[in-house]
Design an enzyme around this catalytic site. Structure first.
Site, PDB file in Angstrom:
ATOM      1  CG  ASN A   1      -6.090   3.036   1.122  1.00 53.90           C
ATOM      2  OD1 ASN A   1      -6.352   2.876   2.248  1.00 53.90           O
ATOM      3  ND2 ASN A   1      -5.886   1.693   0.480  1.00 53.90           N
TER       4      ASN A   1
ATOM      5  CE  LYS B   1      -2.523   0.977  -0.121  1.00 55.64           C
ATOM      6  NZ  LYS B   1      -2.128  -0.170  -0.695  1.00 55.64           N
TER       7      LYS B   1
ATOM      8  CG  HIS C   1      -7.409  -2.567  -0.064  1.00 51.47           C
ATOM      9  ND1 HIS C   1      -6.223  -3.074   0.316  1.00 51.47           N
ATOM     10  CD2 HIS C   1      -7.354  -1.430  -0.462  1.00 51.47           C
ATOM     11  CE1 HIS C   1      -5.326  -2.513  -0.556  1.00 51.47           C
ATOM     12  NE2 HIS C   1      -5.855  -1.313  -1.467  1.00 51.47           N
TER      13      HIS C   1
ATOM     14  CD  GLU D   1      -2.733  -2.747   0.994  1.00 51.20           C
ATOM     15  OE1 GLU D   1      -3.077  -2.509   2.035  1.00 51.20           O
ATOM     16  OE2 GLU D   1      -1.772  -3.165   0.213  1.00 51.20           O
TER      17      GLU D   1
ATOM     18  CD  GLU E   1      -7.489  -0.233  -4.814  1.00 48.23           C
ATOM     19  OE1 GLU E   1      -6.447   0.188  -4.828  1.00 48.23           O
ATOM     20  OE2 GLU E   1      -7.308  -1.434  -3.873  1.00 48.23           O
TER      21      GLU E   1
ATOM     22  N   GLY F   1       0.964  -0.407  -5.182  1.00 55.75           N
ATOM     23  CA  GLY F   1       2.020  -0.780  -3.976  1.00 55.75           C
ATOM     24  C   GLY F   1       3.705  -0.850  -5.186  1.00 55.75           C
TER      25      GLY F   1
ATOM     26  CB  SER G   1       1.516   1.859  -8.771  1.00 58.16           C
ATOM     27  OG  SER G   1       1.581   1.179  -8.428  1.00 58.16           O
TER      28      SER G   1
HETATM   29  P1  PGA Z   1      -0.872   2.236  -4.670  1.00 61.21           P
HETATM   30  O1  PGA Z   1      -2.463   1.408  -3.039  1.00 61.21           O
HETATM   31  O2  PGA Z   1      -1.641   3.310  -4.861  1.00 61.21           O
HETATM   32  O3  PGA Z   1       0.075   2.407  -2.938  1.00 61.21           O
HETATM   33  O4  PGA Z   1      -0.405   1.793  -5.303  1.00 61.21           O
HETATM   34  C1  PGA Z   1      -3.833   1.517  -4.030  1.00 61.21           C
HETATM   35  C2  PGA Z   1      -4.506   1.304  -3.252  1.00 61.21           C
HETATM   36  O5  PGA Z   1      -4.262  -0.030  -2.494  1.00 61.21           O
HETATM   37  O6  PGA Z   1      -5.442   1.343  -2.161  1.00 61.21           O
END
Ligand code: PGA
Length: 241
Positions: free
Chosen positions: A11, A13, A96, A98, A166, A172, A202
């Site tokens: 992903n 983003k 997601h 976000e 997640e 992140g 992560s």
């Molecule tokens: P990250 O993000 O691996 O940077 O923690 C995962 C995601 O948001 O899908």
């Protein structure tokens, strides 16, 4: 896409425009050519989907990061499943954290997006996960149950659906769920909806093998570590082993 072959999706983003996408994907395609033990997808921003599709050929799939529930209409800023298919995408992420946090996505809109995308012929990665405060107050199970049941009611255990677990506190942040925490959540989700469940939050080359070794972890949704070819390829290699 039943359980069996692990699935690793990157992903991106809001990173990588079309030209950076083209060079990244040519390199990734070379690294992953012929690897049959892992299924791999990248999820670029919409504007970069066509560049990813033309640079990748067939060895890696291309997913969007979101998709609307109508085929067309007055929905400024949205993209439909038909448009994504025409651009060469095979699937889309929906829900997601976000999107839920910054753009008002709810369990209801996530379910509508997922159901329509599946009807239109896309693969779907539908995301769920608890906030840190919800974990601390013992609400993880109730939150996951509510989020997964909303999706399940709209889609059933569709053969082109996967769930991504997640935990929001792990996205992140460099903090990951422990393998035990991940397995516990994945087991619960799979009892509610019998589809593969990816872990996200992560995921890095150093922790991928241990997380992917859990019985109900069917792959990973990788954010930050998917932006670099070497670390993304290392995670794909860990999944293939
Ligand atoms: P990250 O993000 O691996 O940077 O923690 C995962 C995601 O948001 O899908």
């Amino acid at each position: 896409m039943r359980r069996g072959t692990p699935f690793i999706a990157g992903n991106w983003k809001m990173f990588k425009g079309p030209s950076e996408t083209a060079s990244f994907c040519s390199e990734l395609g070379r690294w992953l050519a012929g690897s049959e033990d892992v299924r791999v997808a990248v999820c670029p921003p919409s504007v970069s989907i066509a560049a990813a599709v033309s640079a990748l050929g067939t060895s890696v799939e291309v997913f969007a990061q979101n998709v609307h529930w109508e085929d067309q209409g007055a929905f400024t800023g949205e993209v439909s499943a038909a448009m994504l298919l025409e651009a060469g995408a095979q699937g889309a992420i929906v829900g997601h954290s976000e999107r839920r946090r910054y753009f008002g996505e709810t369990d209801e809109t996530v379910a509508r997006r997922a159901a329509h995308a599946l009807d239109a012929g896309l693969e779907v990665i539908a995301c769920v996960g608890e906030l840190e405060a919800e974990r601390e107050t013992g609400e993880t199970e109730a939150v996951l149950r509510r989020q997964v049941e909303a999706i399940a009611a709209a889609t059933g255990s569709h053969e082109r659906l996967v769930i991504a677990y997640e935990p929001v506190w792990a996205i992140g942040t460099g903090r990951t769920a422990t393998p035990v925490q991940a397995q516990e959540a994945h087991g619960l989700i799979r009892r509610l909806l019998d589809v593969p469940v990816l872990y996200g939050g992560s995921v890095k080359p150093e922790n991928a093998a241990e997380l992917l070794g859990q019985p109900d972890v069917g792959g990973a949704l990788v954010g930050g570590a998917s932006l670099d070819v070497d670390s993304f390829v290392a995670i794909c290699a860990a999944a293939a082993r």
